[in-house]
Enzyme design. Structure first.
Site, short mmCIF file in Angstrom:
data_model
loop_
_atom_site.label_atom_id
_atom_site.label_comp_id
_atom_site.label_asym_id
_atom_site.label_seq_id
_atom_site.Cartn_x
_atom_site.Cartn_y
_atom_site.Cartn_z
N THR A 1 -47.44 16.21 6.69
CA THR A 1 -47.83 15.01 5.84
C THR A 1 -48.64 15.29 4.69
O THR A 1 -49.23 16.43 4.72
CB THR A 1 -48.93 14.14 6.84
OG1 THR A 1 -49.21 12.90 6.11
CG2 THR A 1 -49.99 14.80 7.43
N ARG B 1 -32.29 3.28 4.36
CA ARG B 1 -33.22 4.43 5.38
C ARG B 1 -32.91 4.17 6.80
O ARG B 1 -32.93 5.15 7.22
CB ARG B 1 -34.84 4.11 4.87
CG ARG B 1 -35.40 4.55 3.56
CD ARG B 1 -36.65 4.58 3.56
NE ARG B 1 -37.36 5.74 4.42
CZ ARG B 1 -37.56 6.75 3.95
NH1 ARG B 1 -37.18 7.28 2.86
NH2 ARG B 1 -38.16 7.53 4.86
N CYS C 1 -40.55 -11.62 10.93
CA CYS C 1 -40.59 -12.78 10.08
C CYS C 1 -41.43 -12.45 8.91
O CYS C 1 -42.66 -12.26 9.46
CB CYS C 1 -40.88 -14.23 10.73
SG CYS C 1 -40.81 -15.57 9.62
N VAL D 1 -41.81 5.96 10.96
CA VAL D 1 -41.25 4.79 11.60
C VAL D 1 -40.00 5.22 12.10
O VAL D 1 -39.19 4.01 12.71
CB VAL D 1 -41.19 3.79 10.52
CG1 VAL D 1 -42.42 3.22 9.84
CG2 VAL D 1 -40.16 4.11 9.19
N HIS E 1 -47.52 3.05 11.56
CA HIS E 1 -46.83 2.44 10.63
C HIS E 1 -45.73 1.54 10.86
O HIS E 1 -44.74 1.15 10.10
CB HIS E 1 -46.41 3.52 9.23
CG HIS E 1 -47.76 4.23 8.50
ND1 HIS E 1 -47.79 5.03 7.60
CD2 HIS E 1 -49.15 3.55 8.54
CE1 HIS E 1 -48.81 5.34 7.15
NE2 HIS E 1 -49.66 4.43 7.82
N1 APR Z 1 -42.12 20.90 7.49
C1 APR Z 1 -43.23 20.47 7.51
N2 APR Z 1 -43.60 19.84 6.24
C2 APR Z 1 -42.78 19.31 5.57
C3 APR Z 1 -41.40 19.70 5.59
C4 APR Z 1 -40.95 20.51 6.60
N3 APR Z 1 -39.75 20.91 6.97
N4 APR Z 1 -40.72 19.27 4.45
C5 APR Z 1 -41.66 18.44 3.83
N5 APR Z 1 -42.80 18.82 4.31
C6 APR Z 1 -44.20 18.00 3.76
C7 APR Z 1 -44.34 17.69 2.55
O1 APR Z 1 -44.67 19.01 1.77
C8 APR Z 1 -45.19 16.76 2.20
O2 APR Z 1 -46.56 17.13 2.13
O3 APR Z 1 -44.31 16.80 4.34
C9 APR Z 1 -44.84 15.94 3.63
C10 APR Z 1 -44.43 14.61 3.37
O4 APR Z 1 -45.34 13.77 2.62
P1 APR Z 1 -45.10 12.43 2.13
O5 APR Z 1 -43.78 12.07 1.83
O6 APR Z 1 -46.30 11.70 1.65
O7 APR Z 1 -45.03 11.61 3.74
P2 APR Z 1 -46.40 11.12 4.65
O8 APR Z 1 -47.55 11.94 4.44
O9 APR Z 1 -45.59 10.71 5.92
O10 APR Z 1 -46.61 9.77 3.91
C11 APR Z 1 -47.63 8.82 4.57
O11 APR Z 1 -46.99 6.96 3.05
O12 APR Z 1 -45.03 6.06 2.03
C12 APR Z 1 -46.35 5.89 3.02
O13 APR Z 1 -46.19 4.95 4.81
C13 APR Z 1 -45.58 5.59 4.59
O14 APR Z 1 -45.90 6.86 6.59
C14 APR Z 1 -45.92 6.94 5.11
C15 APR Z 1 -47.15 7.42 4.39
#
Ligand code: APR
Length: 253
Positions: free
Chosen positions: A197, A72, A129, A105, A121
């Protein structure tokens, strides 16, 4: 694209004394960083992030977890801000009181020019560590190190234990001051943009929920439904397409 929704968002942001922009992995998706809940591809297709992003997983298989983060980290290293990051940075220049709070991140908001970003996060480029051997979390700069891929994770120079990425894993606490500042802003702001999100991870999800509970205008920028789409004003478009339009409309007001 629904121009009325774009205009409505621009107006609400302009009229709000304080604004919070709350972002998740979706804002970086168009920069080539996969979101967490997208299916993993290639080498990592067998795993779910929830199985790799925990202290328990690291303890059980430190090499696997380190190597996943290294994968990543490489993606993040190669990534550049997309039009959504740039638009958010421009909006912060235009608006007198705008705070960016991110679950991400990566540092793409900063690369785009956003200032004082709250990272709930952590930061994948940093290392610390796993034993927390220095008491308070002390970062170890490994940027000049040559790391043997057969011997990962690298050893802490202080205690010889494992180094780990400076990110918040499931079952871990968020940095207290950062979370406090973000929650406080969510109680004080007069409008909120929620971008990319899913809204399933707590306590971060409390930030938009606070705003929704206060009845202020909340806009959910996400091509797919999130936990907030029904209660917020949903802008069902990729962030990189709609954010520049909102900022253009804002600048014309
Ligand atoms: N524009 C806007 N939104 C988008 C796009 C885009 N081009 N592509 C995807 N998405 C949306 C998806 O539909 C989804 O709802 O982004 C969101 C990503 O969701 P997650 O993968 O769950 O990410 P996030 O909400 O940031 O996760 C929260 O979970 O795994 C942990 O710590 C990690 O910070 C992370 C936290």
């Amino acid at each position: 694209m629904n121009e009325q929704l774009v205009a409505q968002a621009a107006r609400a942001l302009k009229e709000a004394r304080a604004v919070v922009v709350f972002t998740g992995a979706g804002v970086s998706a168009e920069s080539g960083v996969p979101t967490f809940r997208d299916a993993l591809t290639g080498l990592w297709a067998r795993y779910r992030p929830e199985e790799l992003a925990t202290p328990q997983a690291f303890r059980a298989n430190p090499k696997l977890v380190w190597d996943w983060y290294e994968f990543r980290r490489e993606l993040v290293r190669a990534a550049r801000p997309n039009p959504a990051h740039l638009a958010i940075a421009e909006l912060q220049r235009l608006h007198p009181d705008l705070l960016v709070v991110t679950q991400n991140v990566d540092d793409l908001h900063e690369q785009a020019g956003s200032r004082d970003v709250l990272h709930l996060h952590g930061n994948i480029a940093q290392t610390k560590c796993f034993n927390n051997c220095q008491g308070t979390p002390t970062l170890v700069d490994i940027s000049g190190w040559t790391i043997d891929p057969d011997h990962t994770p690298p050893a802490c120079p202080h205690c010889g234990g494992w180094l780990r990425p400076n990110v918040v894993w499931f079952n871990e606490a968020l940095p207290f001051d950062v979370l406090e500042a973000a929650l406080e802003a969510s109680q004080r702001c007069a409008a909120m943009l929620v971008i990319g999100t899913s809204g399933v991870v707590y306590p971060a999800a409390r930030i938009p929920l606070n705003a929704l509970a206060r009845g202020i205008p909340v806009f959910d920028v996400n091509p797919y439904q999130s936990q907030f789409s029904q209660d917020a004003v949903w802008l069902p478009y990729p962030a990189g397409e709609v954010m520049p339009r909102i900022v253009e409309a804002y600048a014309r007001l």
